[in-house]
Design a protein around this motif. Structure first.
Motif, PDB file in Angstrom:
ATOM      1  N   PHE A 113       5.364   8.065   2.509  1.00  0.00           N
ATOM      2  CA  PHE A 113       6.149   7.329   3.497  1.00  0.00           C
ATOM      3  C   PHE A 113       6.082   5.817   3.301  1.00  0.00           C
ATOM      4  CE2 PHE A 113       5.295  11.496   5.386  1.00  0.00           C
ATOM      5  CZ  PHE A 113       6.616  11.916   5.521  1.00  0.00           C
ATOM      6  N   ASP A 114       5.612   5.402   2.136  1.00  0.00           N
ATOM      7  CA  ASP A 114       5.656   4.008   1.698  1.00  0.00           C
ATOM      8  C   ASP A 114       4.915   3.051   2.637  1.00  0.00           C
ATOM      9  OD1 ASP A 114       6.271   2.052  -0.135  1.00  0.00           O
ATOM     10  OD2 ASP A 114       8.281   1.687   0.638  1.00  0.00           O
ATOM     11  N   VAL A 115       3.727   3.450   3.043  1.00  0.00           N
ATOM     12  CA  VAL A 115       2.853   2.581   3.837  1.00  0.00           C
ATOM     13  C   VAL A 115       1.805   2.042   2.851  1.00  0.00           C
ATOM     14  CG1 VAL A 115       1.401   2.436   5.904  1.00  0.00           C
ATOM     15  CG2 VAL A 115       3.261   4.105   5.807  1.00  0.00           C
ATOM     16  N   HIS A 116       2.220   1.081   2.063  1.00  0.00           N
ATOM     17  CA  HIS A 116       1.453   0.690   0.879  1.00  0.00           C
ATOM     18  C   HIS A 116       0.108   0.049   1.170  1.00  0.00           C
ATOM     19  CE1 HIS A 116       2.692  -3.588   1.116  1.00  0.00           C
ATOM     20  NE2 HIS A 116       3.754  -3.060   1.693  1.00  0.00           N
ATOM     21  N   LEU A 117      -0.002  -0.771   2.177  1.00  0.00           N
ATOM     22  CA  LEU A 117      -1.293  -1.428   2.439  1.00  0.00           C
ATOM     23  C   LEU A 117      -2.345  -0.428   2.927  1.00  0.00           C
ATOM     24  CD1 LEU A 117      -0.076  -4.760   4.063  1.00  0.00           C
ATOM     25  CD2 LEU A 117      -0.895  -4.398   1.735  1.00  0.00           C
ATOM     26  N   VAL A 118      -1.966   0.422   3.837  1.00  0.00           N
ATOM     27  CA  VAL A 118      -2.898   1.452   4.324  1.00  0.00           C
ATOM     28  C   VAL A 118      -3.241   2.417   3.199  1.00  0.00           C
ATOM     29  CG1 VAL A 118      -3.244   3.296   6.021  1.00  0.00           C
ATOM     30  CG2 VAL A 118      -2.020   1.220   6.676  1.00  0.00           C
ATOM     31  N   ARG A 119      -2.249   2.701   2.372  1.00  0.00           N
ATOM     32  CA  ARG A 119      -2.485   3.575   1.219  1.00  0.00           C
ATOM     33  C   ARG A 119      -3.592   3.012   0.326  1.00  0.00           C
ATOM     34  NH1 ARG A 119       1.832   2.882  -2.674  1.00  0.00           N
ATOM     35  NH2 ARG A 119       0.340   1.746  -3.901  1.00  0.00           N
ATOM     36  N   SER A 120      -3.554   1.736   0.060  1.00  0.00           N
ATOM     37  CA  SER A 120      -4.571   1.111  -0.783  1.00  0.00           C
ATOM     38  C   SER A 120      -5.951   1.190  -0.135  1.00  0.00           C
ATOM     39  CB  SER A 120      -4.208  -0.344  -1.071  1.00  0.00           C
ATOM     40  OG  SER A 120      -3.035  -0.395  -1.849  1.00  0.00           O
ATOM     41  N   ILE A 121      -6.003   1.030   1.175  1.00  0.00           N
ATOM     42  CA  ILE A 121      -7.279   1.159   1.889  1.00  0.00           C
ATOM     43  C   ILE A 121      -7.804   2.590   1.768  1.00  0.00           C
ATOM     44  CG2 ILE A 121      -8.346   1.129   4.183  1.00  0.00           C
ATOM     45  CD1 ILE A 121      -6.381  -1.247   4.799  1.00  0.00           C
ATOM     46  N   CYS A 122      -6.922   3.565   1.939  1.00  0.00           N
ATOM     47  CA  CYS A 122      -7.324   4.976   1.805  1.00  0.00           C
ATOM     48  C   CYS A 122      -7.829   5.271   0.397  1.00  0.00           C
ATOM     49  CB  CYS A 122      -6.160   5.900   2.155  1.00  0.00           C
ATOM     50  SG  CYS A 122      -5.702   5.857   3.894  1.00  0.00           S
ATOM     51  N   TRP A 123      -7.149   4.709  -0.595  1.00  0.00           N
ATOM     52  CA  TRP A 123      -7.607   4.900  -1.971  1.00  0.00           C
ATOM     53  C   TRP A 123      -9.015   4.322  -2.129  1.00  0.00           C
ATOM     54  CZ3 TRP A 123      -9.575   2.017  -5.871  1.00  0.00           C
ATOM     55  CH2 TRP A 123      -9.647   2.612  -7.123  1.00  0.00           C
ATOM     56  N   GLY A 124      -9.227   3.127  -1.599  1.00  0.00           N
ATOM     57  CA  GLY A 124     -10.538   2.482  -1.697  1.00  0.00           C
ATOM     58  C   GLY A 124     -11.627   3.297  -1.021  1.00  0.00           C
ATOM     59  N   ILE A 125     -11.325   3.871   0.130  1.00  0.00           N
ATOM     60  CA  ILE A 125     -12.312   4.706   0.827  1.00  0.00           C
ATOM     61  C   ILE A 125     -12.667   5.926  -0.029  1.00  0.00           C
ATOM     62  CG2 ILE A 125     -12.666   6.228   2.821  1.00  0.00           C
ATOM     63  CD1 ILE A 125     -10.950   4.173   4.430  1.00  0.00           C
ATOM     64  N   GLY A 126     -11.650   6.577  -0.563  1.00  0.00           N
ATOM     65  CA  GLY A 126     -11.900   7.737  -1.417  1.00  0.00           C
ATOM     66  C   GLY A 126     -12.723   7.378  -2.647  1.00  0.00           C
ATOM     67  N   PHE A 127     -12.385   6.256  -3.260  1.00  0.00           N
ATOM     68  CA  PHE A 127     -13.127   5.798  -4.430  1.00  0.00           C
ATOM     69  C   PHE A 127     -14.587   5.520  -4.077  1.00  0.00           C
ATOM     70  CE2 PHE A 127     -14.649   2.308  -7.131  1.00  0.00           C
ATOM     71  CZ  PHE A 127     -14.577   2.930  -8.371  1.00  0.00           C
TER      72      PHE A 127
END
Length: 129
Positions: free
Chosen positions: A103-117
């Protein structure tokens, strides 16, 4: 240990589940889903379809980072609450990541990626200390 293995199972099937929106996007293209040349068709996608492809591919990348940590924790018998929380947080972050990508929520997406990493790295760090 069961909870950690369930998280590993979810992470393992997540790339396949993430393929569904990609397949829907491909099917919506003129001519429908091209089963003879699906990769070429995927490369031509734009918008939602392109994001669905990227989300699908990133699931494999995340799995590659998550699996060594899980296996290390299991091998060293460090399957306590911290490892379980890290695994659960990884799965929740990855699910949120997928929706954010679709759904193209790019900033939150990057935060989620960082949490997973961080969860993946956290499992390995847990095994070191």
């Amino acid at each position: 240990m069961t909870l950690i293995l369930i998280c590993l199972l979810i992470a393992t099937v997540m790339p396949i589940l993430a393929k569904a929106p990609l397949a829907v996007a491909q099917n919506k293209q003129q001519g429908g889903y091209d089963n003879r040349h699906p990769r070429a068709q995927q490369n031509a996608l734009v918008g939602f379809g392109a994001r669905a492809k990227a989300a699908h591919e990133n699931c494999f990348e995340a799995l590659i980072m998550f699996t060594p940590g899980v296996l290390t924790v299991i091998a060293l018998q460090l399957v306590g609450p911290i490892a379980q929380y890290l695994c659960i947080a990884f799965i929740l972050a990855r699910i949120a990541y997928l929706f954010c990508y679709w759904f193209d929520v790019h900033l939150v997406r990057s935060i989620c990626w960082g949490i997973g990493f961080c969860c993946s790295i956290g499992l390995i760090v847990l095994a070191l200390f």
